[in-house]
Design a protein around this motif. Structure first.
Motif, PDB file in Angstrom:
ATOM      1  N   SER A 304       0.823  -1.206   0.000  1.00 26.02           N
ATOM      2  CA  SER A 304       0.000   0.000   0.000  1.00 26.02           C
ATOM      3  C   SER A 304       0.858   1.258   0.000  1.00 26.02           C
ATOM      4  N   PHE A 305       1.891   1.275   0.833  1.00 24.51           N
ATOM      5  CA  PHE A 305       2.763   2.451   0.906  1.00 24.51           C
ATOM      6  C   PHE A 305       3.456   2.684  -0.432  1.00 24.51           C
ATOM      7  N   GLU A 307       2.525   1.647  -3.446  1.00 24.63           N
ATOM      8  CA  GLU A 307       1.572   2.051  -4.484  1.00 24.63           C
ATOM      9  C   GLU A 307       1.156   3.505  -4.307  1.00 24.63           C
ATOM     10  N   ALA A 308       1.014   3.950  -3.065  1.00 23.25           N
ATOM     11  CA  ALA A 308       0.584   5.321  -2.809  1.00 23.25           C
ATOM     12  C   ALA A 308       1.648   6.334  -3.200  1.00 23.25           C
ATOM     13  N   ASN A 309       2.927   5.938  -3.175  1.00 22.25           N
ATOM     14  CA  ASN A 309       3.998   6.918  -3.307  1.00 22.25           C
ATOM     15  C   ASN A 309       4.919   6.743  -4.508  1.00 22.25           C
ATOM     16  N   SER A 385       5.049   9.858   5.740  1.00 21.78           N
ATOM     17  CA  SER A 385       3.792  10.340   5.168  1.00 21.78           C
ATOM     18  C   SER A 385       3.348  11.647   5.803  1.00 21.78           C
ATOM     19  N   ARG A 392      -0.577  12.859  -4.550  1.00 20.26           N
ATOM     20  CA  ARG A 392      -0.764  11.503  -5.055  1.00 20.26           C
ATOM     21  C   ARG A 392      -1.682  11.505  -6.270  1.00 20.26           C
ATOM     22  N   ALA A 396      -2.761   6.036  -8.184  1.00 19.02           N
ATOM     23  CA  ALA A 396      -2.444   5.532  -6.845  1.00 19.02           C
ATOM     24  C   ALA A 396      -3.714   5.365  -6.016  1.00 19.02           C
ATOM     25  N   LEU A 400      -5.133   1.829  -4.362  1.00 18.56           N
ATOM     26  CA  LEU A 400      -5.462   1.650  -2.949  1.00 18.56           C
ATOM     27  C   LEU A 400      -6.918   1.189  -2.778  1.00 18.56           C
ATOM     28  N   TRP A 472      -3.102   5.377   2.780  1.00 14.49           N
ATOM     29  CA  TRP A 472      -2.521   4.093   2.375  1.00 14.49           C
ATOM     30  C   TRP A 472      -2.644   3.041   3.467  1.00 14.49           C
TER      31      TRP A 472
END
Length: 595
Positions: A304-305, A307-309, A385, A392, A396, A400, A472
């Motif tokens: 998750s982290f 994919e978010a960033n 974060s 974002r 992304a 999520l 995330w």
């Protein structure tokens, strides 16, 4: 078979034709751009085709890296460019432009291949250029330059470079220093005997399953054999990736097998340990399920982290700067990689403790180690974060939302309620907290009420794109909520078989969640909406398990969990296998942080 079109004036004594044939290319020669275009049009559309300058001087492995990697539609090195079917149109356009620019005349000095590469760049084509390092790849302009290039080729051991590049760039301490120094030679042995990475991956799985069976015997000899075989399975697990990199045998099926078999091996081994402990009169199924839940949630935090960033803009923070500074100090890099308990260190610890102690001690150590690693990594990512000013993307946010795995119930709630409760992360956190309190209340119907509130908040949490600083964390919260609900209610049933059935259910659902992750990472999209609807979504399964626990007796609840586990497993495995075997999904192999 692939086709290579050799262009330019042939050079007496050149090894280029032999090198290309050894890489599986049939050779065609063109005297000018017009003839090259004609030959290109004659190559069947389902074949790889390359345009190579006949004066090329370089290592065979440089050609292999530039012309045979199946992951890239278009790739190039100096003096050579290749296209798979997906990149054929771009190559055809670029070659036609160069024919028009040169009037189709004979090629004397300049390199048609290099001009085509420039044209592809001008067209904005996604052209892969492999990192060659010390390997030589060039088109000498005169005899003196050719002589110097040949001397440079002779000065570098092509095979040594190839072996070194077979090892993953970033790996854990145990893997780097205790496995890779010899597993790379096993990979070469396999390549020379025609074995494929998929065959080695399957051998690794079989070895791990035999290890789990040995652990299930519950004897000291069985535990020792299990520990030894688990390490052997890990050696093969390293070997399959190194074989893929050594021989560039990447495939869609291989990516799927590599991504899923690691989890299957580890969790099957947990089940084997639990069965072995039960033979000795010690019930550790709750510990085995807890270890699987903790490890799965750790991975979801990672996914998750990232994919978010990974495509966020203005993605900087003081915490990230400190981390980069620490990475410049050699010993801190290895310490930080070890304390997160990556797969090498984790499997080594499990193997040693299995052989020397008991399953209960093994699970206690595993839970403590993974819990510390989870706190360390999650705390660092939360700090990043909160301190970074990142924007974002919609991609992304969608990733999520797909990872959240909300089903039809949450969707109905989101559409049917006008009131919006607040920020996605806070709403998800509140719903998870209510569910947790209800699970530990001791009141029969309290988990059902908690699951209803949780379902409502699950829908509310996705009422807007997950672009907040901590959004995330929504998918990991949902994973923990669903899995722990199954664990706690199975433990409360207090009947034989409830926890093993719960282990099976969480295994099936976790497979679905890992499958979702690797589809997203491969830009293949999330699993189809019908699949999520059929298996209920995470909030639907949570509510269903709570209802079953309230309505049924302990033995009936056990049967219901086992039935649900089989049903979910059948649906997700059939759909997933169909997708990865037959769909045109990209071959994605993990080259990042060790899992």
């Amino acid at each position: 078979m692939s086709t290579a079109i050799l262009t330019g004036s042939p050079v007496p004594g050149s090894s280029i034709e032999g090198d290309l044939r050894s890489l599986g290319f049939e050779i065609r020669t063109a005297s000018d751009a017009a003839e090259a275009e004609t030959l290109l049009a004659a190559v069947p559309g389902d074949r790889r085709v390359a345009v190579v300058d006949a004066r090329f001087v370089g290592h065979e492995h440089a050609l292999r890296l530039g012309l045979t990697d199946p992951r890239f539609p278009l790739a190039a090195i100096p003096g050579a460019v290749t296209a798979q079917p997906a990149g054929r149109q771009a190559l055809t356009r670029a070659l036609a432009r160069e024919k028009s620019a040169s009037g189709g005349t004979a090629l004397a000095v300049d390199s048609l291949a290099d001009r085509v590469i420039t044209a592809l760049d001008d067209d904005g084509a996604d052209l892969h250029r492999p990192e060659l390092g010390r390997l030589v790849a060039e088109v000498p302009a005169d005899p003196q330059a050719r002589n110097e290039a040949r001397q440079a080729v002779a000065a570098v051991d092509d095979e040594a470079v190839r072996l070194k590049s077979a090892v993953k760039a970033r790996d854990g301490f145990f893997t780097t220093y205790c496995i890779s120094p010899y597993s790379r030679y096993i990979a070469r042995w396999c390549a020379r005997r025609g074995l494929t990475p998929n065959q080695v991956t399957t051998a690794s799985l079989i070895t791990a399953l035999i290890a789990a069976a040995c652990a299930a015997t519950g004897t000291r000899g069985g535990f020792v054999a299990a520990g030894v075989l688990l390490i052997a399975s890990f050696v093969l697990d390293c070997t399959d990736g190194q074989l893929a990199r050594y021989s560039l045998q990447y495939s869609t099926l291989g990516a799927w097998l590599d991504a899923t078999f690691d989890r299957a091996k580890e969790y099957a081994y947990y089940a084997g340990l639990a069965l072995g402990a039960a033979r000795g009169g010690d019930d550790v199924w709750a510990l085995a399920l807890g270890a699987m839940i903790l490890q799965t949630c750790r991975h979801v935090v990672d996914f998750s982290f990232n994919e978010a960033n990974h495509d966020a803009t203005a993605n900087t923070s003081p915490t990230a700067a400190l981390s980069d500074k620490l990475d410049s100090v050699g010993w801190t890099v290895w310490v930080r990689r070890m304390i997160v308990l990556p797969i090498g260190e984790r499997w080594a610890m499990i193997a040693v403790l299995t052989a020397a102690t008991t399953p209960r001690v093994t699970f206690y150590a595993l839970l403590v180690g993974c819990a510390f690693a989870a706190v360390y990594t999650t705390a660092g990512r939360v700090l990043r974060s909160l301190t970074r000013k990142a924007s974002r993307t919609d991609r992304a946010a969608k990733a999520l939302a797909d990872l959240a795995d909300n089903g039809p119930l949450a969707g109905f709630v989101a559409r049917g309620t006008r009131a919006r409760l607040g920020a996605p992360f806070l709403v998800a956190l509140a719903g998870t907290a209510v569910l947790a309190v209800s699970l530990f209340s001791g009141v029969t119907w309290a988990p059902v009420a908690g699951a209803v509130v949780y379902a409502v908040t699950s829908g509310q949490a996705l009422h807007r794109p997950l672009k907040g600083a901590l959004d995330w964390l929504v998918p990991p919260l949902f994973r923990a909520a669903e899995y722990l609900t199954v664990l706690i209610l199975a433990a409360r049933a207090d009947v034989s078989g409830a926890l093993p059935a719960a282990f099976g259910l969480v295994s099936a659902v976790a497979y679905h969640h890992y499958d979702t992750v690797y589809r997203i990472r491969g830009n293949a999209g999330a699993p189809p909406a019908w699949l999520v609807r059929v298996i209920g979504g995470q909030e639907g399964r949570t509510l269903l398990v709570a209802l079953l626990a309230a309505l049924l007796t302990g033995s009936q609840f056990t049967v219901a969990l086992a039935t649900l586990a089989v049903a979910v497993a059948l649906v997700v495995l059939v759909e997933s296998t169909r997708f990865w075997v037959s769909a045109g999904a990209p071959a994605v192999h993990d080259e990042g942080e060790p899992a």
